[in-house]
Design a protein around this motif. Sequence first.
Motif, PDB file in Angstrom:
ATOM      1  N   ASP A  81       4.908  35.034-103.614  1.00  0.00           N
ATOM      2  CA  ASP A  81       4.984  36.301-102.505  1.00  0.00           C
ATOM      3  C   ASP A  81       4.638  36.320-102.125  1.00  0.00           C
ATOM      4  N   ILE A  82       2.991  35.804-102.510  1.00  0.00           N
ATOM      5  CA  ILE A  82       1.953  36.127-100.755  1.00  0.00           C
ATOM      6  C   ILE A  82       1.816  34.674-100.052  1.00  0.00           C
ATOM      7  N   LEU A  83       2.234  33.450-100.399  1.00  0.00           N
ATOM      8  CA  LEU A  83       2.167  32.013-100.008  1.00  0.00           C
ATOM      9  C   LEU A  83       3.236  31.683 -99.501  1.00  0.00           C
ATOM     10  N   GLY A  84       4.830  32.211-100.280  1.00  0.00           N
ATOM     11  CA  GLY A  84       5.641  31.802 -99.731  1.00  0.00           C
ATOM     12  C   GLY A  84       6.459  30.945-100.870  1.00  0.00           C
ATOM     13  N   ARG A  85       7.632  31.148-101.254  1.00  0.00           N
ATOM     14  CA  ARG A  85       8.279  30.115-102.553  1.00  0.00           C
ATOM     15  C   ARG A  85       8.202  29.243-102.488  1.00  0.00           C
ATOM     16  N   LYS A  86       8.433  28.140-101.321  1.00  0.00           N
ATOM     17  CA  LYS A  86       9.029  26.502-100.947  1.00  0.00           C
ATOM     18  C   LYS A  86       7.289  26.139-100.516  1.00  0.00           C
ATOM     19  N   ASP A 204       4.560  36.879 -97.722  1.00  0.00           N
ATOM     20  CA  ASP A 204       3.968  38.358 -96.984  1.00  0.00           C
ATOM     21  C   ASP A 204       2.909  37.941 -97.410  1.00  0.00           C
ATOM     22  N   PRO A 205       2.025  37.266 -96.592  1.00  0.00           N
ATOM     23  CA  PRO A 205      -0.055  37.251 -96.957  1.00  0.00           C
ATOM     24  C   PRO A 205      -0.402  38.599 -96.880  1.00  0.00           C
TER      25      PRO A 205
END
Length: 476
Positions: A81-86, A204-205
């Motif tokens: 969630d923080i860094l992105g799924r990909k 969402d960092p």
Amino acid sequence: MSEHTPPGGTPTRPRGGSRRRALAPLALAQFICSFAGSNMNVMINDISHDLGTTVQGVQVAITIFLLVMAALMIPGGKLSDILGRKRCFLTGLAVYGAGAVLSAVSPGLGVLILGNSILEGVGTALLIPPVYILTTLLFTDLTSRARAFGVVMAAGGVGAAAGPLIGGLITSAISWRAAFAFQALVVALIIVLSLRLHDPLPPDPSRHFDTRGAVLSAAGLMLTVMGILAADDNPWLMGALLAAGALVLLWFLRWVRREERSGREPLLSTGLFRDRTSNLGLVTQNAQWLILMGTSFTVAAFLQSVRGYDALETGVIFTAATVGLLASSLAAERLSKRWPQRSLIMAGFLLAVAGIGVLIALVAGSSGPWAFAPGLLLIGLGLGVMLTPSVNVVQSAFPEERQGEISGLSRSVSNLGSSFGTAIAGTILVAGLSKNAYAAAMGVLAIVGLGGLATAVFLPRTTGGRTPPSSRTAPE
């Protein structure tokens, strides 16, 4: 929109063709991680002889791999969630690939544990939560999600069930080291296929990462499984480790509540445990993977250590489980249209328990290799029937902003089941490699199956994600 969704972060949905293409790398990723958890079972003798270790040493390596996954899945889900799924998916693939290469050239058990158990375990914890999050976000209605999860779970189930066959073929034709080179090649292919992968939600960092919670949850899970591993060596040590694990997990839960009361975001929200249907689904997931990995290790070790079969012969015998699991998993979409999720999960446990009974009875009465086929086929059919609905029940219970948390929790619970399956069944079997020990180990798995069946009875009669996560509110 969730309070955790960044400004301007409205989810975007790719078209049908893009969604179907996205399934290829996601399903392959689940396949290779499940393959890694089971293919070493047929290489036990080859690895132990080549590296100068024992069956117990290889069992420890297998269990540590599963344990690392279970311990780090929850932090991995939060990081997605923080860094992105990909980004997490690709990072996990890179770490996993490095571990596979290191395992292929390992000179001893220590390096094998570093490459296979640690690096591949960490890589899996990073890449698997995005598989389930992206599948849930990309496919929002019951039918399409059941089809998508059917493909992903079929890939995972086949990876676990066919791991012995593929690993046996590679080991017999080349060497056990080539099996790890195969993993590295598949990972490279997945990375190429993933470059155009679409992530519906932006990272969402600004979200808080609970470092202390991550350490406490991982430590508690590790101590617990280490206690199970110590069962055949030192009962006092086993009790001490299990007690320590329980205390650390209680500490973790208290820390989570403290974080929530302080208004900070914990590693795992207690709200995830307030949805009764999801809780029941998590229990069934744990039981399913415990049965799958416990059966894989027990039967493979018995075939090689007691019956004297080589890696290829052992893998061929496991084909029956692979065929059953693949057939029922790929029928997930059709089954979900005709039967409630609860009925499918119950039927799956009934088939699996019946298969275990057949395995015990036929193996006791026959020394032939085909005595294993009917039981393994039934177990494969049962697992394939229930793996997809169990995942669908859990993932569909929460909105998009909680998909990272529930995916991490779901995969952690499943991999903890895998760890317990290998540890419990393996400990019983290795403690006395004989027909009686084999029957005892399989009997324990049957009891787990009955427990899973009893849990499934309490699931709602109509469930399974009929409402897209984006339109639901989180359980209070």
